[in-house]
Design an enzyme around this catalytic site. Structure first.
Site, short mmCIF file in Angstrom:
data_model
loop_
_atom_site.label_atom_id
_atom_site.label_comp_id
_atom_site.label_asym_id
_atom_site.label_seq_id
_atom_site.Cartn_x
_atom_site.Cartn_y
_atom_site.Cartn_z
N GLU A 91 -4.17 7.42 12.50
CA GLU A 91 -3.69 6.05 12.26
C GLU A 91 -2.35 5.79 12.94
O GLU A 91 -1.33 5.51 12.28
CB GLU A 91 -3.60 5.75 10.77
CG GLU A 91 -4.95 5.50 10.16
CD GLU A 91 -4.87 5.07 8.68
OE1 GLU A 91 -3.77 5.05 8.12
OE2 GLU A 91 -5.93 4.76 8.12
N GLU A 135 -12.65 6.37 7.41
CA GLU A 135 -12.07 6.50 6.07
C GLU A 135 -12.37 5.23 5.27
O GLU A 135 -12.26 4.12 5.79
CB GLU A 135 -10.54 6.62 6.12
CG GLU A 135 -10.00 7.91 6.64
CD GLU A 135 -8.47 7.90 6.61
OE1 GLU A 135 -7.88 7.18 5.79
OE2 GLU A 135 -7.87 8.62 7.43
N TRP A 175 -1.84 3.32 -3.00
CA TRP A 175 -0.67 2.79 -2.28
C TRP A 175 -0.45 1.30 -2.43
O TRP A 175 0.44 0.75 -1.80
CB TRP A 175 -0.73 3.19 -0.80
CG TRP A 175 -2.09 3.11 -0.17
CD1 TRP A 175 -2.94 4.14 0.02
CD2 TRP A 175 -2.75 1.95 0.35
NE1 TRP A 175 -4.11 3.71 0.63
CE2 TRP A 175 -4.01 2.36 0.84
CE3 TRP A 175 -2.40 0.59 0.43
CZ2 TRP A 175 -4.92 1.48 1.41
CZ3 TRP A 175 -3.31 -0.28 1.00
CH2 TRP A 175 -4.55 0.16 1.49
N GLU A 203 -0.66 11.63 -2.71
CA GLU A 203 -1.93 10.89 -2.81
C GLU A 203 -2.82 11.41 -3.93
O GLU A 203 -4.04 11.24 -3.89
CB GLU A 203 -2.64 10.92 -1.46
CG GLU A 203 -1.82 10.17 -0.43
CD GLU A 203 -2.49 10.06 0.92
OE1 GLU A 203 -2.38 9.00 1.55
OE2 GLU A 203 -3.10 11.06 1.35
N HIS A 234 -5.10 8.91 -5.48
CA HIS A 234 -6.10 8.30 -4.58
C HIS A 234 -7.43 8.97 -4.88
O HIS A 234 -7.51 10.19 -4.96
CB HIS A 234 -5.68 8.55 -3.13
CG HIS A 234 -6.44 7.73 -2.13
ND1 HIS A 234 -7.79 7.87 -1.91
CD2 HIS A 234 -6.01 6.78 -1.28
CE1 HIS A 234 -8.16 7.03 -0.96
NE2 HIS A 234 -7.11 6.35 -0.56
C1 GAL Z 1 -5.00 6.42 5.48
C2 GAL Z 1 -4.61 7.76 6.04
C3 GAL Z 1 -5.06 8.91 5.15
C4 GAL Z 1 -4.73 8.61 3.72
C5 GAL Z 1 -5.38 7.30 3.34
C6 GAL Z 1 -5.18 6.91 1.91
O1 GAL Z 1 -4.15 5.42 5.92
O2 GAL Z 1 -5.15 7.95 7.32
O3 GAL Z 1 -4.42 10.10 5.57
O4 GAL Z 1 -3.35 8.51 3.57
O5 GAL Z 1 -4.85 6.27 4.12
O6 GAL Z 1 -5.76 5.66 1.65
#
Ligand code: GAL
Length: 698
Positions: free
Chosen positions: A163, A319, A327, A367, A370
């Site tokens: 990213e 993803e 977040w 995270e 998450h």
């Molecule tokens: C993305 C990132 C991942 C993880 C994910 C969490 O932006 O590539 O490593 O952080 O978000 O939602």
């Protein structure tokens, strides 16, 4: 070129053959867990139908724990395990988070903000994209990783960085300043050309040499807008150079292995259209917010963008969250069925892989809240059940992989216009690129129209209708091209504050919207943005009823130059002034919308434009909230129906189809969609007599 010369198409075909259908998997971070967990992981991955994982994205500190001291022992075992279980590695180049030793030895790699704050390590992406030290250390790492794993049977795809631009889009340090000056030298050749492009006679900014130029650091008031715009371009290019440096190494060492990097949906700093040509297959990370009713429409817009950036080829959803993210300020989980529905939505719009962040929900680190495919509570959980079921479903439709989508409506989008539109010192700070694109996209989505989101330089010849939502920056060349498109018989819909400036953020003179005035048959002299929340009435000219919807945000003073008024403003000072116009130009039709109409009015205007252009919905007569998309293969196609509502819907199909998610092979002319349900319906391959021609019918 001989038959085995590596090409992007051959590299992607090799990946497709490995995956054997729609890929399914996640970011895999086994290094966060004890050894024994990996054994369980591999068993569970097989159970869940995992075919591909993004591996070692944050592996730098483990693989190179000290300068040049490479240690692949740990990831060798992981790669061997993956190979033994038939799982493909989308192996990372591991450069997304520099390790502690690097920033300790070279603190100058750390990025600096416009205010001069040095960003510390402790998070991730803490590198200045222009840093020669960072680029050199990254290149050495990639060389070592690629050389080490070049022949490993698990290696199927390279995942460069992670990213790019997500946390650090631009760096304002002295190294970046020098790189910016080099970049400007290449772009403008002479400082006079730069002075002209940046309008530096304004506020005594005329430069005598490139050496005097700095990044647009925090200043007493608005820094020069053209300088700001060029710095956005430079920031994008600096990151792309990091990506390309790594890619060049991979191509040399593993010419047969495809390369991708995962873009983040809706990220302003990285111009996907600009990066796409250097990639074999495009990848997108998508995190629609379960707390937002229209999250799936925003997601749909990003899927239509990534697919079109890749020339219409399938892309990879690298993803998404199995349930909640960590977040946002409030992180709702996905209610039962939504993860499945939204995954199929990505497939419907061209995804050839469905992947998650991440496989196993982390125990520690930033995270840990998450969601993961394997939650903290283990596998006897709703989330694991839902993801495993989806893995099984996707495996039923291998024929979807590699199929394409054909749409007749294009919506124009351009990162450069996005950057320029959202600069300071404008008539209104409430006119935002993604919001404006969304207003138009959502109306088309509600009408059931398939849309391609393309760059203004795209070949428009295959489209019947082109929608231009507040495309503030439009070069004279692209304006002329759009006008020709209309003259040749196309339809366009252009919204306010489009075609205002050229590529240097200098206004097209003679009345707005400069390069589109003639085709639109209007000329605009002044803008009247209004306070957020204030609405005003619209009326159809000559209509008996007084009002035809409302509008907000913006009004402008339109003079008709051949166009006729479709909607007019009502009320003091504005009575009878044009709010929406239509103009016959050559063989085509050009519409202009001089305000932000409410949702229903926007839909009406776009429905009229679609009717004029003879563009039909993907499927006729669909109830509101049902999305349809067709992916076409050689001699067959697959219709995917998505029920974004909470009610059951019976859908009539124009041609008989077979439900590919069940064992029922009979053809049917109707299907029932459960609330938040999905149907995946195949046509008959042509060798069986064409769609709905033969075989047993229900
Ligand atoms: C993305 C990132 C991942 C993880 C994910 C969490 O932006 O590539 O490593 O952080 O978000 O939602």
């Amino acid at each position: 070129m001989n038959d085995t010369t590596p090409t992007p198409a051959r590299r992607v075909a090799a990946l497709r053959a490995r995956l054997g259908g729609i890929g399914f998997g996640a970011d895999y971070n086994p290094d966060q867990w004890p050894e024994a967990t990996r054994t369980e992981d591999l068993k569970l991955m097989t159970e869940a139908g995992v075919t591909v994982v993004n591996l070692a994205i944050f592996g730098w500190a483990r693989v190179e724990p000290a300068r040049d001291a490479y240690d692949f022992g740990y990831f060798d075992q992981v790669m061997d395990d993956l190979a033994a279980h038939g799982i493909t590695a989308d192996l990372a180049t591991m450069t997304a988070a520099p390790p502690p030793w690097l920033v300790t030895e070279h603190p100058e790699v750390l990025p600096v903000t416009a205010d001069g704050v040095v960003l510390s390590p402790g998070g991730r992406q803490h590198f200045c994209p222009s840093s020669p030290v960072f680029r050199d250390r990254a290149a050495r790492l990639v060389e070592a990783v690629a050389t080490h794993y070049r022949d490993h049977p698990a290696l199927g795809l390279w995942h460069v960085g992670n990213e790019y631009g997500c946390h650090v889009a631009e760096c304002f340090c002295d190294t970046s300043a020098a790189d910016f000056r080099r970049w400007l030298g290449e772009r403008y050749n002479s400082v006079d050309a730069l002075n002209d492009a940046w309008s530096t006679d304004f506020w005594s900014q005329r430069y005598a040499s490139f050496d005097q130029i700095l990044p647009p650091r925090t200043a007493p008031t608005y820094p020069n807008p053209s300088q700001q715009l060029d710095f956005k371009r430079f920031g994008n290019d600096a990151l792309r150079t990091c990506f390309e440096t790594e890619t060049a190494i991979l191509r040399r060492i593993t010419p047969d292995v495809p390369v991708t990097t995962n873009f983040l949906a809706g990220l302003k700093s990285v111009d996907i259209y600009d990066w796409a040509p250097t990639m074999d297959v495009l990848s997108l990370d998508s995190y629609p917010d379960p707390n937002r009713d229209q999250a799936h429409i925003g997601a749909a817009m990003s899927y239509d963008t990534i697919r079109c950036a890749g020339g219409g080829e399938p892309w990879l959803l690298t993803e998404q969250a199995p349930s909640a993210v960590n977040w946002r300020s409030r992180n709702a989980g996905k209610t039962p069925g939504d993860m499945r529905l939204w995954s199929w939505q990505a497939v419907a719009q061209g995804a050839d892989a469905i992947m998650y962040f991440q496989w196993r929900q982390s125990r520690g680190g930033a995270e840990k809240f998450h969601s993961g495919m394997v939650p903290h509570a283990g596998v006897d959980t709703r989330v694991f059940r839902e993801v495993s079921e989806l893995g099984g479903e996707l495996a039923r439709v291998p024929e979807l992989a590699g199929t394409r989508i054909h749409n007749r409506v294009a919506l124009l989008s351009d990162w450069h216009s996005w950057w320029a539109l959202e600069l300071d010192s404008h008539p209104s700070d409430a006119v935002r690129h993604l919001d404006r694109a969304f207003d138009h996209y959502a109306a088309l989505f509600d009408l059931g129209i398939g849309v391609d989101v393309v760059h203004p330089s795209a070949d428009l010849s295959g489209y019947d209708l082109v929608v231009v939502p507040s495309l503030y920056l439009l070069s004279a060349e692209h304006g002329a091209k759009l006008s020709r498109f209309v003259a040749d018989g196309g339809s366009i819909v252009v919204s306010f504050f489009s075609g205002i400036v050229d590529e240097h953020d200098r206004v097209h003179l003679g009345g707005y919207p400069g390069p589109l005035r003639e085709a639109l048959g209007v000329s605009v002299q002044e803008f009247w943005p209004t306070d957020v929340g204030r609405t005003f009435a619209l009326r159809t000219p000559g209509a008996a009823e007084p009002e035809a919807g409302a509008a907000d945000l913006w009004r402008e003073d339109v003079t008709l130059k051949g166009a006729r008024t479709e909607l007019e403003f009502v009320g003091p000072h504005w009575e009878g002034r044009p709010a929406a116009t239509v103009h016959s130009y050559g063989a085509g039709t050009a519409r202009y919308i001089a305000t932000r109409p409410d949702v229903a009015t926007m839909r009406t205007l776009l429905a009229r434009a679609c009717a004029d252009a003879a563009v039909d919905p993907v499927l006729p007569n669909l109830p509101a909230g049902i999305q349809a998309a067709i992916r076409r293969g050689e001699g067959y196609d697959v219709l995917i129906l998505l029920n974004h509502t909470g009610s059951i819907h019976d859908i009539e199909l124009p041609t008989a189809r077979r439900d590919l998610l069940t064992d029922d092979h009979r053809l049917t002319h109707r299907t029932t969609l459960a609330p938040r349900g999905v149907a995946v319906l195949g046509s008959l391959p042509t060798e069986h007599g064409g769609t709905g021609q033969s075989l047993e019918t229900e």
